[in-house]
Design an enzyme around this catalytic site. Structure first.
Site, PDB file in Angstrom:
ATOM      1  N   ASP A 187      -2.360   6.789  -3.364  1.00 35.37           N
ATOM      2  CA  ASP A 187      -1.248   6.109  -2.696  1.00 35.37           C
ATOM      3  C   ASP A 187      -0.600   5.042  -3.590  1.00 35.37           C
ATOM      4  OD1 ASP A 187      -3.203   4.133  -2.629  1.00 35.37           O
ATOM      5  OD2 ASP A 187      -2.513   3.341  -0.714  1.00 35.37           O
ATOM      6  N   SER A 207       0.819  -1.219   0.000  1.00 33.35           N
ATOM      7  CA  SER A 207       0.000   0.000   0.000  1.00 33.35           C
ATOM      8  C   SER A 207       0.846   1.260   0.000  1.00 33.35           C
ATOM      9  CB  SER A 207      -0.963  -0.038   1.181  1.00 33.35           C
ATOM     10  OG  SER A 207      -1.893   1.008   1.067  1.00 33.35           O
TER      11      SER A 207
HETATM   12  C1  G1P Z   1      -4.650   1.713   8.070  1.00 27.67           C
HETATM   13  C2  G1P Z   1      -5.845   2.634   8.117  1.00 27.67           C
HETATM   14  C3  G1P Z   1      -7.105   1.832   7.859  1.00 27.67           C
HETATM   15  C4  G1P Z   1      -6.982   1.081   6.536  1.00 27.67           C
HETATM   16  C5  G1P Z   1      -5.712   0.258   6.522  1.00 27.67           C
HETATM   17  C6  G1P Z   1      -5.473  -0.395   5.180  1.00 27.67           C
HETATM   18  O1  G1P Z   1      -4.754   0.731   9.067  1.00 27.67           O
HETATM   19  O2  G1P Z   1      -5.945   3.327   9.326  1.00 27.67           O
HETATM   20  O3  G1P Z   1      -8.210   2.689   7.835  1.00 27.67           O
HETATM   21  O4  G1P Z   1      -8.078   0.253   6.347  1.00 27.67           O
HETATM   22  O5  G1P Z   1      -4.588   1.091   6.820  1.00 27.67           O
HETATM   23  O6  G1P Z   1      -5.314   0.565   4.173  1.00 27.67           O
HETATM   24  P1  G1P Z   1      -4.067   0.856  10.510  1.00 27.67           P
HETATM   25  O7  G1P Z   1      -2.590   1.083  10.262  1.00 27.67           O
HETATM   26  O8  G1P Z   1      -4.673   2.053  11.169  1.00 27.67           O
HETATM   27  O9  G1P Z   1      -4.390  -0.437  11.190  1.00 27.67           O
HETATM   28 ZN    ZN Z   2      -3.321   1.483  -0.467  1.00 26.27          ZN
END
Ligand code: G1P
Ligand code: ZN
Length: 547
Positions: free
Chosen positions: A281, A116
């Protein structure tokens, strides 16, 4: 040498590494250790239903390791009897486009190669996400089963003696008995966007006096945005910045927020050069929306899309409902109530929306972490959100800042901010969290930032579709005036622990709607620091990222 299936023996490299909610995300170095990637893929192929004779979609965000992984996965898929493997030119495939390809081709699922928004390259991170037949992240039952297999794995099957996959041109090739189809990863996605949005109206807007800037952050959305914005919609060349995907994202951190996309933010917030700006992203599922001297926070963005949805052809008939993750502000709830729509509050992570989308209970959903999406696929979708905004702007012909002001005048404003403390020592983070959790029962009725704590709990969710219970989702302090503070530990960080502090305060239409969010939330920020001893326990005097 003829292609033959080899059985490789090993002892599982997964001592106790439970994959997170978004699949397996580790350093590139870890993925380069012998049999590591293979062991996870083997476990996944043993668990995913329908592998033998099925169709599988594979692609990624172009980061370091992408092509090698596609080659390995293809040879393993062939050894497991997959009939058809669909991948893309250059192996470039955004997460939302992968979701669409899975659905469109009736695939059993897909393997998306991405960490990601985490940095890429030999020193960065790599990741593998397993999606199911609905195009979304696999449910917990599947991720748990994959994890269980990794614990006792003693070998894997792979096809050896095959030529390297030709990924440079669309076309078909054989890998043993499996057909590999290399398709243009952009085409099907573009066609889907054309069905949802009014490309004529957006094109008129962009060909007129409406300069916009899109930052692809040297990640996967470059080719998609260039074809759509500069190609089909006629925006001038150069509208898409950093549009060539690079293996290390140019050394950047491809996370579209005010910290990591600061060049774009400065252009929009500190000059009058552009009327609209956006960024996506690493894998293309997140979005940041900016107007001229105006930042739209993601919670507000979901609320504005909900309130204006019928302006886009794909949503002209109205919405079935809307959902937001718990840490996301309640801005969308207020709009849903006004429109008489059901509104759901889910745990963090897209898979919870997937159940509601599959059941037809909601049409739009979003997270405060720059993720917004709809029933068109089963992932959040960065460019979709950008096009939705452009569709609204093309129809309303008002500046973004005015759309926001009118929205708050009608629905009130949810002042909102997220403070992230990244890469803190794991013991410090867990100690802080545990302490607040233990304090919670005694906090109810106590004074907090000039208000009273009405509820203090650890968020739990019963899925209305399948009845499953998910608990331990974040410590909430709900105050008597409707404001709240939430503490959560990140499930996606790869270094130490990340503490997220979510701050929210509602001001009705009659109140002061024009404050700076950090100022409006100042008393909550101070109060939670005093209560949770954040600075003292993390050793940090300020958050790493403020959104
Ligand atoms: C983070 C974001 C969450 C999203 C995830 C995947 O997770 O806060 O909303 O779904 O990335 O993209 P976190 O690091 O807070 O567990
Ligand atoms: Zn992503």
């Amino acid at each position: 040498m003829a292609a033959t299936v080899q059985q490789i023996s090993l002892s599982s490299p997964f001592a106790d590494q439970k994959p997170g909610t978004s699949g397996l995300r580790k350093s590139s170095k870890q993925f380069e250790t012998p049999h590591y990637l293979e062991s996870f893929i083997e476990s996944s192929l043993r668990v995913l239903p329908g592998v033998a004779g099925g169709t599988l979609v594979v692609g990624g965000d172009g980061r370091y390791g992408n092509r090698r992984a596609i080659g390995v996965i293809a040879r393993m898929a062939a050894a497991h009897g997959v009939a058809r493997l669909i991948t893309t030119t250059g192996g470039i495939l955004s997460t939302p486009a992968a979701s669409h390809l899975i659905r469109q081709n009736g695939a059993i699922g897909g393997v998306i190669l991405s960490a990601s928004h985490n940095p890429g390259g030999p020193e960065g991170d790599f990741g593998v996400k397993i999606n199911g037949a609905n195009g979304g992240p696999t449910p917990e039952s599947i991720t748990d089963a994959i994890f269980a297999v990794t614990q006792t794995l003693d070998g894997y099957r792979i096809l050896e003696g095959t030529p390297e996959l030709a990924l440079d041109q669309p076309g078909s090739q054989q890998l043993g008995a499996m057909t590999v189809e290399v398709v243009d990863g952009v085409e099907a996605y573009v066609a889907l966007m054309q069905k949802l949005f009014d490309f004529d109206a957006i094109g008129d807007l962009l060909r007129g006096d409406f300069p916009i800037a899109f930052d692809a952050m040297h990640a996967v959305t470059g080719p998609y945005a260039t074809r759509i914005l500069e190609g089909l919609l006629g925006a001038p060349a150069g509208t898409v910045r950093n549009g060539t995907p690079l293996e290390d994202f140019g050394g950047g951190h491809p996370d579209p927020n005010l910290t990591y996309a600061h060049e774009l933010a400065e252009l929009l917030l500190g000059s009058d050069a552009y009327r609209f700006g956006a960024a996506c992203d690493g894998d293309g599922d997140r979005n940041m929306i900016l107007g001229q001297r105006c930042f739209v926070n993601p919670s507000d963005s979901l609320a504005v899309l909900t309130a204006n949805a019928t302006l886009a052809p794909g949503y002209a008939d109205g919405l079935a409902g809307v959902a937001r993750s718990m840490p996301t502000s309640a801005a969308a709830d207020v709009v849903a109530k006004d429109l008489g729509l059901p509104c759901y509050e889910t745990p963090t992570g897209w898979k919870f929306f997937g159940n509601l989308l599959d059941a037809g209970r909601i049409t739009l959903c979003g997270e405060e972490s720059f993720g917004t999406g709809s029933n068109h696929i089963r992932e959040k979708d960065g460019l979709w959100a950008v096009l939705f905004w452009l569709n609204i702007l093309a129809r309303r012909r008002e500046p973004v800042a005015q759309i926001m002001a009118e929205h708050w005048n009608r629905f009130g404003r949810h002042y909102y901010s997220r403070h992230d403390y990244e890469a803190i020592a794991s013991e410090a983070a867990h100690g802080l969290y545990k302490r607040v959790k233990e304090m919670q029962p005694a906090l109810v009725g106590q004074a907090f930032a000039g208000r009273t704590i009405a509820t203090a709990d650890d968020f739990a969710y019963t899925d209305p579709v399948d009845g499953s219970l998910t608990s331990g989702q974040g410590l909430r302090l709900l105050l008597d005036d409707g404001s709240r503070v939430v503490l959560r530990l990140s499930g996606t960080g790869t270094q130490g622990a990340t503490l997220r502090v979510y701050l929210e305060s509602y001001v009705p239409p009659s109140g002061n709607l024009a404050q700076d969010p950090q100022a409006a939330l100042g008393d909550l920020i101070n109060a939670i620091d005093a209560l949770a001893e954040i600075k003292a326990r993390t050793g940090m005097d300020r958050p790493t990222v403020i959104t």
